[in-house]
Design an enzyme around this catalytic site. Structure first.
Site, PDB file in Angstrom:
ATOM      1  N   GLY A  32      27.548  20.843 -13.602  1.00  0.00           N
ATOM      2  CA  GLY A  32      28.112  21.941 -12.914  1.00  0.00           C
ATOM      3  C   GLY A  32      27.299  23.206 -13.016  1.00  0.00           C
ATOM      4  O   GLY A  32      26.525  23.206 -13.988  1.00  0.00           O
ATOM      5  N   THR A  34      28.361  26.113 -14.297  1.00  0.00           N
ATOM      6  CA  THR A  34      28.691  27.038 -15.575  1.00  0.00           C
ATOM      7  C   THR A  34      27.955  26.276 -16.876  1.00  0.00           C
ATOM      8  O   THR A  34      26.953  27.053 -17.422  1.00  0.00           O
ATOM      9  CB  THR A  34      29.964  27.221 -15.900  1.00  0.00           C
ATOM     10  OG1 THR A  34      30.728  27.380 -14.872  1.00  0.00           O
ATOM     11  CG2 THR A  34      30.388  28.248 -16.940  1.00  0.00           C
ATOM     12  N   GLY A 103      32.692  17.881  -9.638  1.00  0.00           N
ATOM     13  CA  GLY A 103      31.468  17.327  -9.347  1.00  0.00           C
ATOM     14  C   GLY A 103      30.902  15.924  -9.444  1.00  0.00           C
ATOM     15  O   GLY A 103      30.077  15.496  -9.480  1.00  0.00           O
ATOM     16  N   GLU A 109      31.309  12.479 -18.267  1.00  0.00           N
ATOM     17  CA  GLU A 109      31.581  13.679 -18.990  1.00  0.00           C
ATOM     18  C   GLU A 109      32.751  13.345 -19.851  1.00  0.00           C
ATOM     19  O   GLU A 109      32.598  13.931 -21.420  1.00  0.00           O
ATOM     20  CB  GLU A 109      32.163  14.811 -17.964  1.00  0.00           C
ATOM     21  CG  GLU A 109      31.125  15.524 -17.184  1.00  0.00           C
ATOM     22  CD  GLU A 109      31.569  16.364 -16.169  1.00  0.00           C
ATOM     23  OE1 GLU A 109      30.681  17.132 -15.828  1.00  0.00           O
ATOM     24  OE2 GLU A 109      32.635  16.330 -15.728  1.00  0.00           O
ATOM     25  N   LYS A 127      39.356  29.680 -14.025  1.00  0.00           N
ATOM     26  CA  LYS A 127      39.650  28.486 -14.330  1.00  0.00           C
ATOM     27  C   LYS A 127      41.049  28.435 -15.215  1.00  0.00           C
ATOM     28  O   LYS A 127      41.450  27.218 -15.466  1.00  0.00           O
ATOM     29  CB  LYS A 127      38.191  27.879 -15.022  1.00  0.00           C
ATOM     30  CG  LYS A 127      37.100  27.915 -14.122  1.00  0.00           C
ATOM     31  CD  LYS A 127      37.285  27.029 -13.144  1.00  0.00           C
ATOM     32  CE  LYS A 127      35.965  26.982 -12.432  1.00  0.00           C
ATOM     33  NZ  LYS A 127      34.661  26.545 -12.869  1.00  0.00           N
TER      34      LYS A 127
HETATM   35  C1  5RP Z   1      31.820  18.198 -12.809  1.00  0.00           C
HETATM   36  C2  5RP Z   1      32.859  19.055 -13.546  1.00  0.00           C
HETATM   37  C3  5RP Z   1      32.463  20.514 -13.698  1.00  0.00           C
HETATM   38  O1  5RP Z   1      31.994  20.828 -15.047  1.00  0.00           O
HETATM   39  C4  5RP Z   1      33.412  21.456 -13.276  1.00  0.00           C
HETATM   40  O2  5RP Z   1      33.652  20.935 -11.898  1.00  0.00           O
HETATM   41  C5  5RP Z   1      33.222  22.777 -13.190  1.00  0.00           C
HETATM   42  O3  5RP Z   1      32.126  23.311 -12.520  1.00  0.00           O
HETATM   43  P1  5RP Z   1      31.470  24.793 -12.268  1.00  0.00           P
HETATM   44  O4  5RP Z   1      31.060  25.133 -13.553  1.00  0.00           O
HETATM   45  O5  5RP Z   1      30.360  24.531 -11.411  1.00  0.00           O
HETATM   46  O6  5RP Z   1      32.465  25.556 -11.700  1.00  0.00           O
HETATM   47  O7  5RP Z   1      33.817  18.689 -13.900  1.00  0.00           O
HETATM   48  O8  5RP Z   1      32.251  17.120 -12.636  1.00  0.00           O
END
Ligand code: 5RP
Length: 237
Positions: A32, A34, A103, A109, A127
């Site tokens: 992702g 971040t 994602g 993960e 978030k």
């Molecule tokens: C992927 C995830 C990501 O870590 C989550 O969606 C956060 O994404 P972003 O940092 O782009 O907001 O769980 O499977």
């Protein structure tokens, strides 16, 4: 009015997490935008020979980006336990329970979070929620999609097969499976829902992460600096 964007917050959180990494660590590399910022800063630290690390990527996307950034990669076969995992989240509640999987990388993960001594979750303030709710991604083997959808509906969820954006038809995960986005208006007991979802035959994993709260540190990129919230056991590790 502040001109600060979610992107600024993600960058600050990611950079902060990268500074928590010590020389010689074996890392879980989340997926992702971040988590990517953490890799950008890690890559600079590796390039400057401040630290040497190796990372287990949680998706093809992360593996590709890590190679581009010059972060050495390894596998769980070589390192079944990891020092620290850095990852993002879609929602995080005050008890540090998470929803992940936007994602589609939730299974790897979760494997990496389980293998890690410490989990650092990087997030922008958007978030952070008082109570988890809404879409919980559920990874399912293609053979089992119809019965799993029926079971999810029977549980009060509203399931939808995730469709590709630049591809017709369902999203296929890095593990060759389908993803069902199941909407729940309320999730009063996230641990209970996680346990229920993950024992449905054909379900590989779900995006609720409730079992790693004690070893989790949350880093939120805020205007005044990063807010860091540490789970009970995270400071000991
Ligand atoms: C992927 C995830 C990501 O870590 C989550 O969606 C956060 O994404 P972003 O940092 O782009 O907001 O769980 O499977």
């Amino acid at each position: 009015m502040s001109s600060r964007s979610a992107g600024d917050a993600k960058r600050d959180a990611g950079y902060h997490a990268a500074e928590m990494v010590r020389d010689g660590m074996v890392l879980g590399l989340g997926t992702g935008s971040t988590a990517y910022y953490a890799m950008v800063r890690l890559s600079a630290r590796v390039r400057e020979e401040e630290i040497a690390v190796a990372g287990v990527p949680t998706s093809h996307q992360t593996a590709i980006r890590a190679r581009e950034l010059g972060i050495p990669l390894t596998t769980l076969d070589e390192h079944p336990t990891l020092d620290l995992a850095i990852d993002g989240a879609d929602q995080v509640d005050p008890a540090l329970r998470l929803i992940k999987g936007r994602g589609a990388a939730l299974t790897r993960e979760k494997v990496v979070a389980c293998a890690a001594g410490r989990v650092v979750i990087v997030a922008d303030p958007g978030k952070v929620v008082q109570a988890l709710s809404g879409v919980v991604p559920v990874e399912v083997i293609p053979f089992a999609v119809a019965p799993v959808m029926k079971t999810l509906s029977g549980m009060g969820g509203v399931p939808r097969i995730r469709e590709g954006m630049a591809k017709d038809g369902p999203v296929i995960t890095d593990n060759g499976n389908f993803l069902i986005d199941c909407h729940f208006d309320r999730i009063p007991v996230p641990e209970g829902l996680e346990a229920t979802l993950t024992v449905i035959p054909g379900v590989v994993e779900c995006g609720l992460f409730c079992r790693y709260t004690q070893k989790t540190t949350l880093v939120v990129g805020e205007e005044e600096g990063c807010r860091v919230i540490t789970g009970k056991r995270a400071q000991e590790i």
